[in-house]
Design an enzyme around this catalytic site. Structure first.
Site, short mmCIF file in Angstrom:
data_model
loop_
_atom_site.label_atom_id
_atom_site.label_comp_id
_atom_site.label_asym_id
_atom_site.label_seq_id
_atom_site.Cartn_x
_atom_site.Cartn_y
_atom_site.Cartn_z
N LYS A 90 69.20 41.17 41.92
CA LYS A 90 70.12 42.11 41.30
C LYS A 90 69.26 42.96 40.37
CE LYS A 90 73.71 42.65 37.86
NZ LYS A 90 74.55 42.01 36.84
N TYR A 95 68.03 37.75 38.83
CA TYR A 95 68.88 38.60 38.01
C TYR A 95 67.98 39.36 37.05
CZ TYR A 95 72.77 39.64 34.72
OH TYR A 95 73.70 40.25 33.90
#
Length: 299
Positions: A168, A141
């Site tokens: 991400k 992330y």
């Protein structure tokens, strides 16, 4: 699900599900189930819970574990489920990853540690320990909001770890997304992490997008993704620019408060936000309602 399997499934629209609350600010698992059913019925390709705008910093460790279990029960294997197990302490991140595994998640989403003066070698060590300790595939992330941001080169190095399935990429610079695909795209799936870059990301070869706004406009995101995949570029472009007032609302009122208000306005349960956020009042809600109507966003 194996790391390779998840890598192959990290495409399309992944909804960054908010955490619905009751009026007393308790987690509402029944509302979460209803929302997840709606996301999947609207065509979402995956669900992520306990992310930044799902208010994980204000949830206790036990609440996050309850959220993992409730989400896995609601998803019931219909689409991939990822649980955000981000923590600045590596031990806590490993503990939460174990809880996600026990709950039945398909993978975990993890930020770099964000303690003061964390160095690149510390970030690498954090992910190496997670890679050794966690049975679930990892979605890195790369958040734009925690004060620690990975470069494309650093992501490429982490992509070599066996259990890393994707990233991400929360960068708001399209060039950073392009460079991430160029350096790491052969090893992992690079998902666009910014609603505002979804069309540019897809056009640059990214396989999909994670979205908080998709909580209240899932079918819109899925329609844009499908239009692009089918070569209906003019329709995708028209849809993307029609959303600009929605993106402006997010900046004006902040997430997750704006998203929760929009969800309530279209008939999806969300409830209030926890401090330090503040639940929006009637004037803001009226502004959001007008914008939703003008842009054609409905349940």
């Amino acid at each position: 699900m194996s790391t390779t399997d998840l890598k192959d499934k990290l495409k399309g629209i992944y909804v960054l599900s908010i955490t619905p609350m009751t009026d007393t600010l308790a987690f509402d698992p029944a509302a979460l189930r209803r929302n997840i059913d709606h996301f999947i019925a609207s065509g979402a390709h995956g669900i992520i819970v306990s992310g930044t705008y799902a208010e994980y910093p204000s949830l206790t460790s036990d609440e996050r574990k309850q959220l993992f279990t409730a989400a896995a029960d609601a998803v019931a294997g219909r689409v991939p489920l990822l649980c955000c197990t981000a923590a600045s302490g590596t031990g806590e991140a490993i503990e939460l990853a174990d809880a996600a595994k026990q709950a039945g998640a398909d993978g975990v989403m993890v930020t770099p540690p964000y303690v003061s003066e964390v160095r690149p070698q510390d970030i690498l060590y954090h992910f190496e320990l997670l890679n050794e300790s966690t049975e679930l595939p990892i979605l890195i992330y790369n958040s734009a909001s925690i004060g620690v941001h990975l470069s494309p080169e650093e992501i490429a190095k982490l992509a070599k770890l066996d259990n890393v399935a994707g990233v991400k990429q929360g960068a708001t610079d399209l060039h950073a997304l392009v460079r991430t695909v160029a350096y790491a795209g052969k090893d992992i799936s690079v998902m666009c992490g910014s609603d505002g870059l979804i069309l540019g990301g897809l056009a640059s070869g990214l396989p999909g997008c994670t979205s908080t706004n998709a909580n209240f406009m899932t079918s819109e995101f899925v329609a844009l993704y499908n239009e692009f995949q089918q070569g209906e570029n003019a329709r995708a472009i028209e849809r993307y620019y029609r959303w600009q007032p929605i993106r402006d609302l997010a900046r004006k009122y902040g997430q997750p408060a704006m998203v929760k208000a929009a969800m309530e306005l279209i008939g999806l349960s969300s409830g209030p936000v926890r401090a330090p956020f503040r639940t929006l009042g009637e004037e803001a809600r009226a502004d959001i309602a007008r914008t939703l109507k003008q842009t054609g966003i409905t349940l």
